[in-house]
Design a protein around this motif. Structure first.
Motif, mmCIF file in Angstrom:
data_model
loop_
_atom_site.group_PDB
_atom_site.id
_atom_site.type_symbol
_atom_site.label_atom_id
_atom_site.label_comp_id
_atom_site.label_asym_id
_atom_site.label_seq_id
_atom_site.Cartn_x
_atom_site.Cartn_y
_atom_site.Cartn_z
ATOM 1 N N GLY A 262 0.813 -1.210 0.000
ATOM 2 C CA GLY A 262 0.000 0.000 0.000
ATOM 3 C C GLY A 262 0.844 1.257 0.000
ATOM 4 N N THR A 263 0.178 2.391 -0.100
ATOM 5 C CA THR A 263 0.814 3.696 -0.004
ATOM 6 C C THR A 263 -0.110 4.609 0.793
ATOM 7 O OG1 THR A 263 -0.224 4.520 -2.038
ATOM 8 C CG2 THR A 263 1.940 3.462 -2.257
ATOM 9 N N ILE A 264 0.451 5.664 1.372
ATOM 10 C CA ILE A 264 -0.346 6.636 2.115
ATOM 11 C C ILE A 264 0.462 7.930 2.216
ATOM 12 C CG2 ILE A 264 0.508 6.043 4.413
ATOM 13 C CD1 ILE A 264 -3.177 6.792 3.521
ATOM 14 N N ALA A 265 -0.227 9.052 2.306
ATOM 15 C CA ALA A 265 0.460 10.336 2.467
ATOM 16 C C ALA A 265 -0.471 11.337 3.129
ATOM 17 C CB ALA A 265 0.936 10.878 1.121
ATOM 18 N N HIS A 266 0.134 12.246 3.898
ATOM 19 C CA HIS A 266 -0.584 13.367 4.506
ATOM 20 C C HIS A 266 -0.089 14.653 3.854
ATOM 21 C CE1 HIS A 266 -0.607 16.626 7.703
ATOM 22 N NE2 HIS A 266 -1.865 16.500 7.318
ATOM 23 N N ILE A 267 -1.030 15.454 3.384
ATOM 24 C CA ILE A 267 -0.713 16.684 2.662
ATOM 25 C C ILE A 267 -1.273 17.872 3.423
ATOM 26 C CG2 ILE A 267 -1.268 18.042 0.595
ATOM 27 C CD1 ILE A 267 -0.957 14.258 0.457
ATOM 28 N N GLU A 268 -0.467 18.910 3.592
ATOM 29 C CA GLU A 268 -0.922 20.171 4.161
ATOM 30 C C GLU A 268 -1.178 21.139 3.014
ATOM 31 O OE1 GLU A 268 1.200 21.854 7.372
ATOM 32 O OE2 GLU A 268 1.297 19.984 8.521
ATOM 33 N N THR A 269 -2.421 21.500 2.818
ATOM 34 C CA THR A 269 -2.787 22.311 1.654
ATOM 35 C C THR A 269 -2.302 23.756 1.769
ATOM 36 O OG1 THR A 269 -4.948 22.841 2.613
ATOM 37 C CG2 THR A 269 -4.814 20.896 1.200
ATOM 38 N N GLY A 270 -1.948 24.183 2.966
ATOM 39 C CA GLY A 270 -1.491 25.558 3.144
ATOM 40 C C GLY A 270 -0.207 25.880 2.404
ATOM 41 N N HIS A 271 0.537 24.854 1.998
ATOM 42 C CA HIS A 271 1.800 25.072 1.283
ATOM 43 C C HIS A 271 1.716 24.679 -0.187
ATOM 44 C CE1 HIS A 271 3.861 26.005 5.033
ATOM 45 N NE2 HIS A 271 3.340 24.919 5.563
ATOM 46 N N ILE A 272 0.522 24.333 -0.658
ATOM 47 C CA ILE A 272 0.405 23.820 -2.024
ATOM 48 C C ILE A 272 0.668 24.905 -3.065
ATOM 49 C CG2 ILE A 272 -2.080 24.183 -2.395
ATOM 50 C CD1 ILE A 272 -0.314 20.863 -3.077
ATOM 51 N N GLU A 273 0.407 26.175 -2.733
ATOM 52 C CA GLU A 273 0.707 27.260 -3.670
ATOM 53 C C GLU A 273 2.210 27.394 -3.878
ATOM 54 O OE1 GLU A 273 -1.075 28.798 -5.660
ATOM 55 O OE2 GLU A 273 -3.114 29.054 -4.886
ATOM 56 N N GLU A 274 2.978 27.183 -2.814
ATOM 57 C CA GLU A 274 4.436 27.217 -2.940
ATOM 58 C C GLU A 274 4.913 26.124 -3.882
ATOM 59 O OE1 GLU A 274 6.635 27.649 0.842
ATOM 60 O OE2 GLU A 274 4.653 27.780 1.760
ATOM 61 N N LEU A 275 4.286 24.959 -3.771
ATOM 62 C CA LEU A 275 4.649 23.860 -4.663
ATOM 63 C C LEU A 275 4.319 24.212 -6.104
ATOM 64 C CD1 LEU A 275 5.651 20.958 -5.025
ATOM 65 C CD2 LEU A 275 3.301 20.173 -4.573
#
Length: 388
Positions: A262-275
């Motif tokens: 399997g795979t899993i990830a936690h993403i913080e959307t507050g930094h997605i604009e920087e990405l």
């Protein structure tokens, strides 16, 4: 492509009145906690083979009921349930100090479709009117396919646009990711957890950046048994939600256990604009390189051909200079705060894993898919004007 691969050897078929666990609809009726701080809604689109014949809806609801009966949980757990041969309804799982639990019916949505964004909006509104807690979270339980169409990956008719979330009924009704995000816009959530295949793509993360602060998802498919709801419920209702622990419980079930994948990830959307900023700088002026990139050399996560879901970091590495790649690594550490993957998944070797997948524009050479991809906000932010 299924929401999650059917991965159970033996299944006991039980006719589901609502649930065959210790959940009770009989008297006495227990009242929800008056000082609940958090409401979690499971939006369960189960009018599919996830329900009949495999019963994954039943087993997952049973786990939720057991968690509320066995563990000290201060919060409200609501369940929007859509199944075959019954009207969708909004339920609440409740318990008492005797370690008993039952399911209460709060609303019945006659004639409504779970994949209709009007239904989604109505459920969001009803949940807030009923619970009125300081914070909310959403778990999306369904078949899904990232931002691509369900089952028929490349549509032959321009009248049929790609649709990504759900696979309900004989018509395999679905919901576009952009319409899904728009329906959620007025209802901010602390988190969205996708118990659904292939939703861990940067395109989905960017589409949802304004509607939630945290996202837990898998860039690959997920298994039929779904999330370990019995184990994650205490963490979902903790005073401070520990997203890492939620992911670790999933990893314990599918990645750390012998013989599992399997795979899993936690993403913080507050930094997605920087990405997005970093990726836009990387692709700038590299239209020819993107058009001729050798995708066979890239890490992919899907069993579609041609592949659609590539590891974002590995893809960008092929284009970035040294400074840009360092910037990418830096911002990815802020966006993806936890990630885990097995060394392989359903025959796919995983050598590179950033926790997020990405599409490469133009790769499918399918007019409908490419046209739809250009409507997504990630494309507009990262590629628009660069690839025209």
């Amino acid at each position: 492509m299924a929401k999650r691969l059917i991965y159970i050897i033996e299944i006991i078929f039980v006719t589901m009145g609502l649930i065959a666990c210790d959940c009770r609809k009989d008297e006495p009726r227990f009242e929800p906690s008056e000082n609940a701080r958090h409401t979690a809604l499971v939006y369960m689109m189960a009018e599919s083979n996830l329900s009949v014949p495999y019963g994954f809806d039943k087993s997952n609801i049973e786990e939720m009921c057991r968690a509320f009966a066995d563990k000290e949980i201060n919060g409200r757990l609501m369940l929007f349930l859509s199944q075959y041969n019954s009207s969708p309804c909004l339920l609440e799982i409740l318990s008492n100090d005797k370690r008993e639990s039952y399911i209460d019916t709060l609303r019945v949505y006659e004639g409504c479709l779970s994949t209709d964004t009007a239904t989604l909006s109505r459920v969001m509104r009803d949940v807030r009117e009923i619970s009125n807690t300081p914070s909310y979270g959403l778990i999306v339980w369904t078949h899904a396919n990232g931002w691509l169409p369900q089952y028929r990956f490349y549509k032959s008719s321009r009248r049929e646009l790609p649709q990504s979330i759900g696979c309900e009924g004989k018509e395999k009704r679905t919901m576009d990711i952009d319409l899904f995000a728009r329906a959620l816009q007025p209802y901010h959530h602390d988190y969205i957890i996708f118990d659904a295949c292939l939703m861990g793509c940067v395109e989905v993360m960017y589409e949802l950046r304004h509607v939630c602060d945290h996202i837990i998802a898998t860039p690959t498919e997920t298994m039929g048994a779904g999330f370990p709801y019995y184990d994650i419920m205490p963490h979902i209702f903790a005073d401070t939600i520990d997203y890492k622990k939620i992911c670790m419980k999933y990893a314990d079930m599918y990645i750390n256990a012998m013989g599992c994948e399997g795979t899993i990830a936690h993403i913080e959307t507050g930094h997605i604009e920087e990405l997005a900023d970093v990726c836009r700088r990387i692709v700038a002026g590299r239209e020819e390189e993107i058009a001729h990139i050798d995708s066979r050399m890239l890490q992919f996560y899907d069993r579609i051909y041609p592949h659609v879901y590539f590891d974002l970091k590995h893809y960008m590495q092929q284009l970035a200079d040294e400074e840009q790649y360092a910037d990418l690594e830096h911002v990815l550490d802020k966006v993806v705060t936890y990630k885990a993957a097995s060394r392989g998944f359903l025959g796919i070797t995983i050598d590179y894993y950033s926790g997020l997948s990405s599409y490469i524009p133009g790769l499918t050479q399918d007019a409908v898919v490419e046209e739809y991809y250009r409507t997504l906000q990630w494309y507009k932010r990262v590629y628009e004007n660069e690839m025209e």
